[in-house]
Design a protein around this motif. Structure first.
Motif, PDB file in Angstrom:
ATOM      1  N   LEU A 168     -27.653  52.707  86.364  1.00 29.04           N
ATOM      2  CA  LEU A 168     -26.578  52.700  87.369  1.00 29.04           C
ATOM      3  C   LEU A 168     -26.123  54.134  87.579  1.00 29.04           C
ATOM      4  N   PHE A 169     -25.371  54.347  88.642  1.00 26.15           N
ATOM      5  CA  PHE A 169     -24.689  55.627  88.846  1.00 26.15           C
ATOM      6  C   PHE A 169     -23.275  55.458  88.284  1.00 26.15           C
ATOM      7  N   GLY A 170     -23.012  56.054  87.110  1.00 26.39           N
ATOM      8  CA  GLY A 170     -21.655  56.035  86.565  1.00 26.39           C
ATOM      9  C   GLY A 170     -20.842  57.096  87.286  1.00 26.39           C
ATOM     10  N   LEU A 171     -19.767  56.679  87.909  1.00 30.46           N
ATOM     11  CA  LEU A 171     -19.056  57.588  88.812  1.00 30.46           C
ATOM     12  C   LEU A 171     -17.602  57.783  88.367  1.00 30.46           C
ATOM     13  N   ASN A 172     -17.263  59.021  88.023  1.00 31.72           N
ATOM     14  CA  ASN A 172     -15.849  59.353  87.818  1.00 31.72           C
ATOM     15  C   ASN A 172     -15.354  60.025  89.088  1.00 31.72           C
ATOM     16  N   HIS A 173     -14.211  59.591  89.565  1.00 33.17           N
ATOM     17  CA  HIS A 173     -13.691  60.223  90.783  1.00 33.17           C
ATOM     18  C   HIS A 173     -12.162  60.232  90.755  1.00 33.17           C
ATOM     19  N   TYR A 174     -11.613  61.401  91.015  1.00 30.89           N
ATOM     20  CA  TYR A 174     -10.154  61.531  91.028  1.00 30.89           C
ATOM     21  C   TYR A 174      -9.637  62.014  92.364  1.00 30.89           C
ATOM     22  N   SER A 175     -10.360  62.982  92.976  1.00 27.99           N
ATOM     23  CA  SER A 175      -9.747  63.635  94.121  1.00 27.99           C
ATOM     24  C   SER A 175     -10.802  64.335  94.988  1.00 27.99           C
ATOM     25  N   SER A 176     -10.334  64.957  96.042  1.00 24.20           N
ATOM     26  CA  SER A 176     -11.222  65.661  96.967  1.00 24.20           C
ATOM     27  C   SER A 176     -10.701  67.078  97.174  1.00 24.20           C
ATOM     28  N   ALA A 177     -11.432  67.873  97.951  1.00 21.46           N
ATOM     29  CA  ALA A 177     -10.981  69.233  98.249  1.00 21.46           C
ATOM     30  C   ALA A 177     -11.588  69.673  99.581  1.00 21.46           C
ATOM     31  N   ILE A 178     -10.984  70.676 100.167  1.00 19.22           N
ATOM     32  CA  ILE A 178     -11.510  71.262 101.401  1.00 19.22           C
ATOM     33  C   ILE A 178     -12.297  72.511 101.019  1.00 19.22           C
ATOM     34  N   ALA A 179     -13.527  72.615 101.529  1.00 20.58           N
ATOM     35  CA  ALA A 179     -14.378  73.759 101.146  1.00 20.58           C
ATOM     36  C   ALA A 179     -14.635  74.680 102.330  1.00 20.58           C
TER      37      ALA A 179
END
Ligand code: BG6
Length: 484
Positions: A314-325
């Motif tokens: 599986l794809f174990g996915l941790n995700h909290y936030s995003s950002a502008i690049a």
């Protein structure tokens, strides 16, 4: 019910996958305490923080933490109260194998995890076990840690011993938590212990060894245990979604995504494996500009590419936030000195989080659930819709039982996940980080993620549910009802 059953789905009524699992997570060093009890030896955090007591901003450490080594029964009771299907926790390598090697097993450590696993199963809660959540044995660190090629064997042996000990009852294994944080923050930078700050090559050597070590654990399980134990095994990758600042920064945002998590995901989940082309070309080019005879990114041989490719169920996915690049011209076009960690400097991007994403007091986790949708869509489209296990998602705050910001956060992110399911994402599990307040790596006890508040001033470490815990109880009940 509205969030879950479809009142505000963008796609009409919702269908929930029958096998969607819900749970909460922790990690050994962050909660267990008992740092030298019953034969446990030092890991890198024990060692480094005892020598540098103000590594965390509040000069605290995980010596006692939430004291879960002694309070695990209460932890399981909390999980039962929440109504979760599983508990994600990690094993402390040095509690099980104080010499770091598998020649000597620490009976007390085995007993602790046996008790925890049995208590979970008695309550109908599946253990989801992480083999490595950052607490490397100090002895192995002295030998180079992830920079020593032998780590592939050491990690493989450790994994095998653990499958023998617990694999009769554990059906979900996570090999490594968040390679980017380990290699980038710990080796390329000085943010996370071992804080080596060896910019240039070390984080790429770490990356290669870590991918191979993960793959070794996968193949050991696949070849020796899967048919008997019938479980699944996967890696957990931390993802931040980088959105271009404007149309002229689409390439910059893509670079940011690739250098953050594509470098780990692509070798495992893309069609042909290996590092993303953009990373190989960029690092090679910059190495040439520096006058180096070869790329600082050690290449993967055809056999290694094959060994790593597909090495995760599986794809174990941790995700909290995003950002502008956006493009950072000074590092994109030149590479005069190693002023920043290699990933950042090689990728040549800068990023920021607009203040309007902020909810509540915390600026650690910003609120951008659309970024979660974009990550899930990316996995669907680029990684052939590999099944996803969301292994961490949560919101940092500064305490208090009425955590409305966290409730808002969970509502938004769970809703984004449900939209992704409607759009065709195959999601196996969702995990809230964290079951309880714990030692946060940089912020000690000053920042917390707990569904349960822990009183760290009280030696008995009482745990009290926050409003977000009640919110998730309702959501989890709604999941059960809506599935019917
Ligand atoms: C993840 C880790 O990176 O984020 C957790 O797997 C950690 O162990 C969590 O506690 C929160 O991190 P931070 O950076 O906000 O302290």
């Amino acid at each position: 019910l509205v969030v879950v059953c479809g009142g505000y789905s963008r796609h009409g009524s919702r269908r929930l996958p029958d096998d969607l699992l819900l749970g909460a997570a922790t990690a050994s060093y962050q909660i267990e305490g008992a740092w030298d009890a019953d034969g446990k030896s030092e890991n890198i955090f024990d060692y480094a923080i005892h020598n540098q007591p103000c590594y965390a901003i509040d000069c605290s450490n995980g010596d006692v933490a939430a004291n879960s080594y002694y309070l695990y029964k209460r932890d399981v009771e909390m999980l039962r109260e929440l109504g979760v299907n599983f508990y994600r926790f990690s094993l402390s390598w040095t509690r099980l194998f104080p010499t770091s090697f598998t020649d000597k097993i620490n009976k007390a450590g085995v007993e602790y995890y046996n008790n925890l696993i049995d208590e979970l199963l008695k309550n109908n809660i599946q253990p989801v076990v992480t083999l490595f959540h950052w607490d490397m044995p100090q002895k192995l660190q002295q030998l180079g840690g992830w920079l020593n090629n032998n780590i592939v064997d050491w990690f493989g042996d450790y994994a095998e011993a653990v499958f023998v000990l617990f694999g009769d009852r554990v059906k979900y294994w996570i090999t490594v938590n968040e390679p980017f944080q380990i290699c980038e923050f710990g080796y390329g930078n000085a943010i996370l212990i071992p804080a080596l700050n060896l910019t240039g090559e070390a984080d790429y050597i770490c990356t290669k060894n870590l991918l191979l070590a993960h793959a070794r654990a996968y193949h050991v399980y696949d070849e020796l245990f899967r048919s008997k134990q019938d479980g699944i095994i996967f890696i957990t990758i931390s993802t931040e979604w980088f959105e271009p600042a404007d149309n002229s920064n689409i390439e910059a945002a893509n670079d940011a995504n690739q250098f953050w998590w594509g470098i780990y995901a692509h070798p495992i989940f893309s069609k042909h494996g290996d590092y993303p082309r953009i990373i190989k070309e960029r690092v090679a080019l910059k190495s040439r500009v520096q006058g180096l005879p070869r790329s600082r990114l050690p290449e993967l041989s055809p056999d290694e590419i094959k060994y790593i490719h597909g090495s995760s169920d599986l794809f174990g996915l941790n995700h909290y936030s995003s950002a502008i690049a956006y493009r950072n011209a000074s590092t994109y076009y030149y590479y005069s000195s190693f002023t920043g960690p290699s990933h950042d400097a090689d990728a040549g991007y800068m990023s920021y989080k607009p203040p309007e994403w902020k909810i509540g007091e915390s600026d650690r986790t910003m609120y951008a659930p659309w970024g979660f949708s974009k990550i899930l869509a990316y996995i669907r489209n680029v990684y052939n819709n590999v099944p996803v296990f969301i292994t961490e998602n949560g919101f940092a705050s500064h305490g208090g039982l009425v955590d409305d910001d966290r409730v808002t956060y969970y509502r938004g992110y769970i809703s984004a996940m449900l939209d992704a399911i409607d759009e065709g994402s195959y999601i196996i599990g969702y995990t809230a980080w964290s079951l309880m307040d714990n030692f946060e790596w940089w912020n000690g006890y000053r920042e917390n993620y707990g569904l349960y508040e822990v009183d760290f001033n009280d030696t008995s470490r009482p745990r009290t549910p926050r409003k977000s815990a009640f919110f998730l109880i309702v959501i989890f009940i709604a999941f059960v009802i809506c599935k019917r």
